[in-house]
Design a protein around this motif. Structure first.
Motif, PDB file in Angstrom:
ATOM      1  N   GLY A  88       0.816  -1.208   0.000  1.00 49.36           N
ATOM      2  CA  GLY A  88       0.000   0.000   0.000  1.00 49.36           C
ATOM      3  C   GLY A  88       0.849   1.257   0.000  1.00 49.36           C
ATOM      4  N   SER A  92       1.021   2.603  -4.000  1.00 45.95           N
ATOM      5  CA  SER A  92       0.136   3.767  -4.119  1.00 45.95           C
ATOM      6  C   SER A  92       0.898   4.970  -4.670  1.00 45.95           C
ATOM      7  CB  SER A  92      -0.498   4.097  -2.767  1.00 45.95           C
ATOM      8  OG  SER A  92       0.494   4.324  -1.777  1.00 45.95           O
ATOM      9  N   HIS A  96       0.640   6.155  -8.702  1.00 43.88           N
ATOM     10  CA  HIS A  96       0.213   7.548  -8.889  1.00 43.88           C
ATOM     11  C   HIS A  96       1.168   8.263  -9.841  1.00 43.88           C
ATOM     12  CE1 HIS A  96      -1.676  11.353  -7.949  1.00 43.88           C
ATOM     13  NE2 HIS A  96      -0.532  11.864  -7.521  1.00 43.88           N
ATOM     14  N   TYR A 119      -4.115   6.933  -1.982  1.00 37.31           N
ATOM     15  CA  TYR A 119      -4.451   5.563  -2.367  1.00 37.31           C
ATOM     16  C   TYR A 119      -3.968   4.481  -1.409  1.00 37.31           C
ATOM     17  CZ  TYR A 119      -5.241   7.878  -6.871  1.00 37.31           C
ATOM     18  OH  TYR A 119      -5.674   8.719  -7.865  1.00 37.31           O
ATOM     19  N   PHE A 120      -3.301   4.859  -0.316  1.00 36.81           N
ATOM     20  CA  PHE A 120      -2.705   3.847   0.563  1.00 36.81           C
ATOM     21  C   PHE A 120      -3.721   2.803   1.015  1.00 36.81           C
ATOM     22  CE2 PHE A 120      -2.164   2.558   5.044  1.00 36.81           C
ATOM     23  CZ  PHE A 120      -1.097   1.684   4.877  1.00 36.81           C
ATOM     24  N   ILE A 123      -5.153   0.672  -2.005  1.00 32.28           N
ATOM     25  CA  ILE A 123      -4.197  -0.287  -2.567  1.00 32.28           C
ATOM     26  C   ILE A 123      -3.888  -1.400  -1.568  1.00 32.28           C
ATOM     27  CG2 ILE A 123      -1.843  -0.576  -3.433  1.00 32.28           C
ATOM     28  CD1 ILE A 123      -3.738   0.781  -5.379  1.00 32.28           C
ATOM     29  N   TYR A 192      -5.742  -2.631 -10.414  1.00 32.91           N
ATOM     30  CA  TYR A 192      -4.982  -1.503  -9.867  1.00 32.91           C
ATOM     31  C   TYR A 192      -5.170  -0.205 -10.656  1.00 32.91           C
ATOM     32  CZ  TYR A 192      -2.657  -4.574  -6.518  1.00 32.91           C
ATOM     33  OH  TYR A 192      -2.399  -5.432  -5.474  1.00 32.91           O
ATOM     34  N   ILE A 196      -6.682   3.312  -9.273  1.00 37.13           N
ATOM     35  CA  ILE A 196      -5.914   4.556  -9.311  1.00 37.13           C
ATOM     36  C   ILE A 196      -6.655   5.636 -10.093  1.00 37.13           C
ATOM     37  CG2 ILE A 196      -3.780   5.611 -10.181  1.00 37.13           C
ATOM     38  CD1 ILE A 196      -3.358   3.999  -7.665  1.00 37.13           C
TER      39      ILE A 196
END
Length: 280
Positions: A88, A92, A96, A119-120, A123, A192, A196
């Motif tokens: 994560g 993330s 990004h 996004y931590f 993800i 993923y 994102i």
């Protein structure tokens, strides 16, 4: 889409795109040099005179002792949770940056940190679910190979009259494993970029894209698989430990970078081809 060209251009614009995989690949090879799993499996295969898959099955039988299952379960759960949280943090920020680079968004010094903040959690949860899914699918695939192993071994030793049946079962098993592995892998990989890009219900959306463009996507994945298979062959025949480490490190870095770039770039292209409004 020229994958190598896009990967090089992206890495030049944002060096972290290739630096991070290089660092992770180096860490992996160093840790893997102390990994006892493969020597144990190969040792079992050699001792029993069986194949690699038979060695895997024998190793699984050893760890399925009811007395140690609780301890193994707790240990594996801890490893999976820790790995998911670590992923994560790393993925993330990295994804990004990948997205911003491919979309031509102006870079800033805080891009990686911004990705982690944004996004931590998402993800980490995706990676945890993916790890559990991979574990389940792996167990199913291993179990699915057992009939083929048994009948093939019988046909090549004591019952040659079963050879035609063994060939049929082997082909059927290989087909099931191929499509099961390919569908599962593509679903997870495209999950993923969907996340994102802040698409609602990202897994369902990624699955729908894959189902619509399966053969287009699979043709590229097969290309990656062939390249990886060639690498494995060359890696195994290199005698020098130093050259093996260097070759493996360089290849893994380039391969992983190109793979991630392809997944995000192809996802964006498919989304555009399907229409920007199809994002639910």
């Amino acid at each position: 889409m020229n994958i190598l060209k896009v990967s090089i251009r992206s890495s030049v614009r944002r060096p972290v795109i290739i630096i991070l995989p290089a660092v992770l690949a180096l860490v992996f090879f160093v840790i893997n040099s102390y990994n006892p799993i493969m020597p144990v499996i190969l040792g079992i295969s050699s001792a029993t005179g069986g194949s690699f898959f038979e060695g895997v099955i024998s190793a699984l039988q050893l760890i399925m002792d009811p007395a140690i299952i609780p301890g193994i379960t707790v240990f594996m759960a801890g490893v999976v949770i820790f790995a998911s949280l670590l992923a994560g943090i790393i993925l993330s920020g990295y994804f990004h940056i990948i997205r911003n680079t491919l979309e031509g968004i102006k870079k800033t010094k805080s891009d990686f940190k911004a990705g982690i903040k944004k996004y931590f959690l998402k993800i980490s949860i995706i990676t945890l679910k993916a790890a559990l899914f991979i574990g389940l699918i792996s167990c199913i695939m291993i179990v699915a190979t057992v009939p083929a192993i048994i009948i093939t071994r019988a046909a090549t030793t004591t019952k040659p009259e079963l050879m035609l049946a063994a060939i049929f079962v082997d082909i059927l098993t290989a087909g099931v494993l191929f499509f099961g592995f390919m569908f599962s892998r593509v679903y997870l990989f495209y999950w993923y970029p969907a996340a994102i890009k802040n698409i609602k219900k990202p897994f369902r959306y990624a699955k729908r894209l894959v189902d619509r463009h399966f053969w287009r996507i699979v043709s590229r994945f097969v290309m990656f698989d062939i390249i990886f298979a060639i690498f494995i062959y060359l890696f195994m025949i290199i005698a020098s430990a130093v050259l093996k480490l260097l070759f493996g490190w360089i290849f893994t870095t380039v391969f992983a970078t190109a793979m991630v770039i392809y997944i995000f770039q192809s996802f964006s292209e498919i989304v555009i081809s399907n229409g920007q409004n199809d994002r639910s």
